[in-house]
Enzyme design. Structure first.
Site, mmCIF file in Angstrom:
data_model
loop_
_atom_site.group_PDB
_atom_site.id
_atom_site.type_symbol
_atom_site.label_atom_id
_atom_site.label_comp_id
_atom_site.label_asym_id
_atom_site.label_seq_id
_atom_site.Cartn_x
_atom_site.Cartn_y
_atom_site.Cartn_z
ATOM 1 N N LYS A 111 0.812 -1.225 0.000
ATOM 2 C CA LYS A 111 0.000 0.000 0.000
ATOM 3 C C LYS A 111 0.845 1.275 0.000
ATOM 4 O O LYS A 111 0.375 2.336 -0.412
ATOM 5 C CB LYS A 111 -1.015 -0.004 1.141
ATOM 6 C CG LYS A 111 -0.426 -0.151 2.538
ATOM 7 C CD LYS A 111 0.043 1.129 3.174
ATOM 8 C CE LYS A 111 0.919 0.864 4.364
ATOM 9 N NZ LYS A 111 1.452 2.056 5.006
ATOM 10 N N VAL B 298 11.511 7.545 7.263
ATOM 11 C CA VAL B 298 11.418 6.422 6.335
ATOM 12 C C VAL B 298 10.145 6.505 5.483
ATOM 13 O O VAL B 298 9.057 6.662 6.016
ATOM 14 C CB VAL B 298 11.386 5.087 7.121
ATOM 15 C CG1 VAL B 298 11.159 3.907 6.193
ATOM 16 C CG2 VAL B 298 12.669 4.905 7.896
HETATM 17 N N1 LIG Z 1 5.495 5.575 11.472
HETATM 18 C C1 LIG Z 1 4.390 4.914 11.222
HETATM 19 O O1 LIG Z 1 3.269 5.480 11.269
HETATM 20 C C2 LIG Z 1 4.443 3.460 10.912
HETATM 21 C C3 LIG Z 1 5.612 2.861 10.494
HETATM 22 N N2 LIG Z 1 5.635 1.529 10.181
HETATM 23 C C4 LIG Z 1 6.847 0.899 9.712
HETATM 24 O O2 LIG Z 1 7.811 0.878 10.757
HETATM 25 C C5 LIG Z 1 9.125 0.855 10.198
HETATM 26 C C6 LIG Z 1 9.947 1.872 10.944
HETATM 27 O O3 LIG Z 1 9.419 3.119 10.639
HETATM 28 P P1 LIG Z 1 9.352 4.390 11.585
HETATM 29 O O4 LIG Z 1 9.467 4.064 13.016
HETATM 30 O O5 LIG Z 1 8.187 5.137 11.152
HETATM 31 O O6 LIG Z 1 10.684 5.130 11.085
HETATM 32 P P2 LIG Z 1 11.226 6.572 11.392
HETATM 33 O O7 LIG Z 1 11.563 7.203 10.109
HETATM 34 O O8 LIG Z 1 10.323 7.288 12.335
HETATM 35 O O9 LIG Z 1 12.587 6.235 12.167
HETATM 36 C C7 LIG Z 1 13.552 5.392 11.623
HETATM 37 C C8 LIG Z 1 14.301 4.763 12.774
HETATM 38 O O10 LIG Z 1 15.115 3.716 12.263
HETATM 39 C C9 LIG Z 1 16.444 3.904 12.740
HETATM 40 N N3 LIG Z 1 17.407 3.324 11.829
HETATM 41 C C10 LIG Z 1 17.669 3.657 10.551
HETATM 42 N N4 LIG Z 1 18.662 2.884 10.071
HETATM 43 C C11 LIG Z 1 19.036 2.061 11.087
HETATM 44 C C12 LIG Z 1 20.026 1.063 11.206
HETATM 45 N N5 LIG Z 1 20.814 0.704 10.184
HETATM 46 N N6 LIG Z 1 20.156 0.436 12.391
HETATM 47 C C13 LIG Z 1 19.357 0.753 13.434
HETATM 48 N N7 LIG Z 1 18.406 1.711 13.388
HETATM 49 C C14 LIG Z 1 18.253 2.345 12.210
HETATM 50 C C15 LIG Z 1 16.586 5.396 12.845
HETATM 51 O O11 LIG Z 1 17.683 5.700 13.673
HETATM 52 P P3 LIG Z 1 18.578 7.026 13.460
HETATM 53 O O12 LIG Z 1 17.732 8.174 13.957
HETATM 54 O O13 LIG Z 1 19.762 6.746 14.316
HETATM 55 O O14 LIG Z 1 18.877 7.140 12.004
HETATM 56 C C16 LIG Z 1 15.240 5.741 13.466
HETATM 57 O O15 LIG Z 1 15.228 5.473 14.830
HETATM 58 C C17 LIG Z 1 8.934 1.144 8.690
HETATM 59 O O16 LIG Z 1 9.056 -0.056 7.976
HETATM 60 C C18 LIG Z 1 7.515 1.657 8.583
HETATM 61 O O17 LIG Z 1 6.911 1.310 7.343
HETATM 62 C C19 LIG Z 1 4.521 0.760 10.300
HETATM 63 C C20 LIG Z 1 3.341 1.308 10.729
HETATM 64 C C21 LIG Z 1 3.221 2.693 11.059
HETATM 65 O O1 LIG Z 2 1.985 2.289 7.651
HETATM 66 C C1 LIG Z 2 1.556 3.344 8.028
HETATM 67 C C2 LIG Z 2 0.166 3.515 8.487
HETATM 68 O O2 LIG Z 2 -0.469 2.289 8.649
HETATM 69 C C3 LIG Z 2 2.421 4.544 8.020
HETATM 70 O O3 LIG Z 2 2.544 4.961 6.722
HETATM 71 P P1 LIG Z 2 3.780 5.878 6.307
HETATM 72 O O4 LIG Z 2 5.005 5.026 6.466
HETATM 73 O O5 LIG Z 2 3.490 6.292 4.922
HETATM 74 O O6 LIG Z 2 3.806 7.034 7.273
#
Ligand SMILES: NC(=O)C1=CN([C@@H]2O[C@H](COP(=O)(O)OP(=O)(O)OC[C@H]3O[C@@H](n4cnc5c(N)ncnc54)[C@H](OP(=O)(O)O)[C@@H]3O)[C@@H](O)[C@H]2O)C=CC1
Ligand SMILES: O=C(CO)COP(=O)(O)O
Length: 341
Positions: A191, A279
């Site tokens: 998605k 991300v």
């Molecule tokens: N945010 C959301 O609403 C949602 C996110 N997800 C999924 O969760 C996953 C994580 O996303 P999200 O939390 O949003 O990401 P963010 O962009 O908020 O944060 C990324 C995190 O990953 C860390 N990171 C990046 N590279 C590495 C590495 N090589 N080793 C360890 N840590 C690392 C970063 O650390 P640093 O700051 O040190 O770079 C940071 O803490 C994604 O796959 C996303 O699709 C799923 C549902 C909802």
């Molecule tokens: O997976 C998500 C909501 O379910 C978060 O989406 P984004 O990574 O596009 O913010």
């Protein structure tokens, strides 16, 4: 009284923090691992994650840590909220420690080259672990602000599903179980690509008809693709399919949507991604999905169209013209109920 064993959340981003808070609010002690020691120390002291989840208090029951080895040793249930590009490299060196543990992926991406989903990578790294995924319409900020939210935990291991429900279920967060790990996880990954297209359409001032067409045809396209890989199409009618598609294609809070919106405003892909600073899994997923669709010969016009704009030098107008003038098709083709022969 014996002390409750902590649960681990790997990742210091917005989703890791939101899920860590949910667990802690339910009285579960949490070790939230992040790679940056300064970030962990600042979060311990200030009880906030300002880079990824500004303005949200980090619950006192969450202990931000940066010793991965100690975290994996201390916890039997581990939620993995790392970007898809990092999951393998972070966990592979610790494969031995993962034996017998419950590993639940929260990551919505696909590995480049291998086309593996994150739980498949976990399974490969730790064949003796108990593997699951959590996926659904789950914008991190809304969860952290206690908007009423539902999600799906999927695993062949029913006891693991129940364990995840027990620690996460709460007043504002509801967890449904599913045995279709592959379908649930694939829905969450696919998605993101369509959210980029939806964000673009909004920036270009397209109307509600267009948005609805996009979301519905995206559902048809992702389901068709998933069925060709053996997934159950019915899973795509649930929270992890149409549910997540709707939220991500409708909300400016979605980072994938934001990338699309920036593209629609005329930014390059590089500019859009660097302005975001978080991300957006859909960009990588688009590349691997386009290649896979070609390999398995599945018709994915929206994926092909976005890929043509971002990586093949086509203009938006060329792609729209191509999509709208494509040969007429039947509706809901992926489950063959059109009534036509
Ligand atoms: N945010 C959301 O609403 C949602 C996110 N997800 C999924 O969760 C996953 C994580 O996303 P999200 O939390 O949003 O990401 P963010 O962009 O908020 O944060 C990324 C995190 O990953 C860390 N990171 C990046 N590279 C590495 C590495 N090589 N080793 C360890 N840590 C690392 C970063 O650390 P640093 O700051 O040190 O770079 C940071 O803490 C994604 O796959 C996303 O699709 C799923 C549902 C909802
Ligand atoms: O997976 C998500 C909501 O379910 C978060 O989406 P984004 O990574 O596009 O913010």
């Amino acid at each position: 009284m014996t002390e409750q064993q902590p649960v681990a959340v790997l990742g210091g981003g917005s989703f890791g923090t939101a899920v860590a808070n949910l667990l802690a609010e339910n009285g579960v002690p949490v070790r939230q691992w992040m790679r940056d020691p300064e970030q962990a120390e600042a979060m311990r002291v200030n009880r906030e994650n300002p880079r990824y989840l500004k303005g949200i208090r980090v619950h006192d029951g969450v202990e931000p840590v940066n010793d991965l080895l100690a975290t994996l040793q201390a916890c039997d249930l581990i939620f993995v909220a790392l970007p898809s590009s990092a999951l393998r490299s972070v966990l592979a060196p610790h494969a031995e420690l993962l034996r017998g543990k419950g590993l639940v992926s929260l990551t919505k991406g696909i590995e480049a080259q291998s086309f593996k989903l994150m739980s498949q990578i976990l399974e490969e790294i730790a064949p003796q672990a108990r593997i699951g995924v959590l996926s659904g319409p789950n914008l991190a900020r809304e969860i952290a602000e206690h908007a009423l939210t539902a999600t799906v935990v999927a695993s062949e291991d029913e006891a693991l599903c129940q364990q995840v429900q027990a620690v996460l279920h709460g007043r504002t967060f509801r967890v449904y179980a599913s045995a279709d790990r592959f379908g649930v996880e694939l829905g969450g990954a696919l998605k993101n690509v369509y959210a980029i297209i939806a964000g673009m359409a909004v920036a270009l001032g397209m109307g509600e008809n267009t948005k609805s067409m996009l979301i519905t045809r995206a559902l048809a396209e992702m389901t068709r693709f998933a069925v060709s890989l053996g997934a159950n199409p019915m899973t795509f009618l649930g929270l992890a399919g149409v549910g997540d598609l709707i939220v991500t294609c409708s909300s400016p809070k979605s980072r994938n949507y934001q990338v699309g919106h920036a593209l629609g405003q005329g930014l390059s892909l590089e500019q859009a991604v660097s302005r975001l600073g978080e991300v957006a899994e859909g960009v990588n997923t688009l590349k691997v999905l386009k290649a896979k669709a070609q390999e398995v010969q599945v018709y994915m016009p929206l994926v092909a169209g976005l890929h043509a704009i971002l990586f093949e030098g086509r203009t938006l107008n060329q792609v729209i013209e191509h999509l709208m003038r494509a040969e007429p098709k039947t509706d809901v083709d992926f489950i063959s109920i059109s009534g036509f022969n």
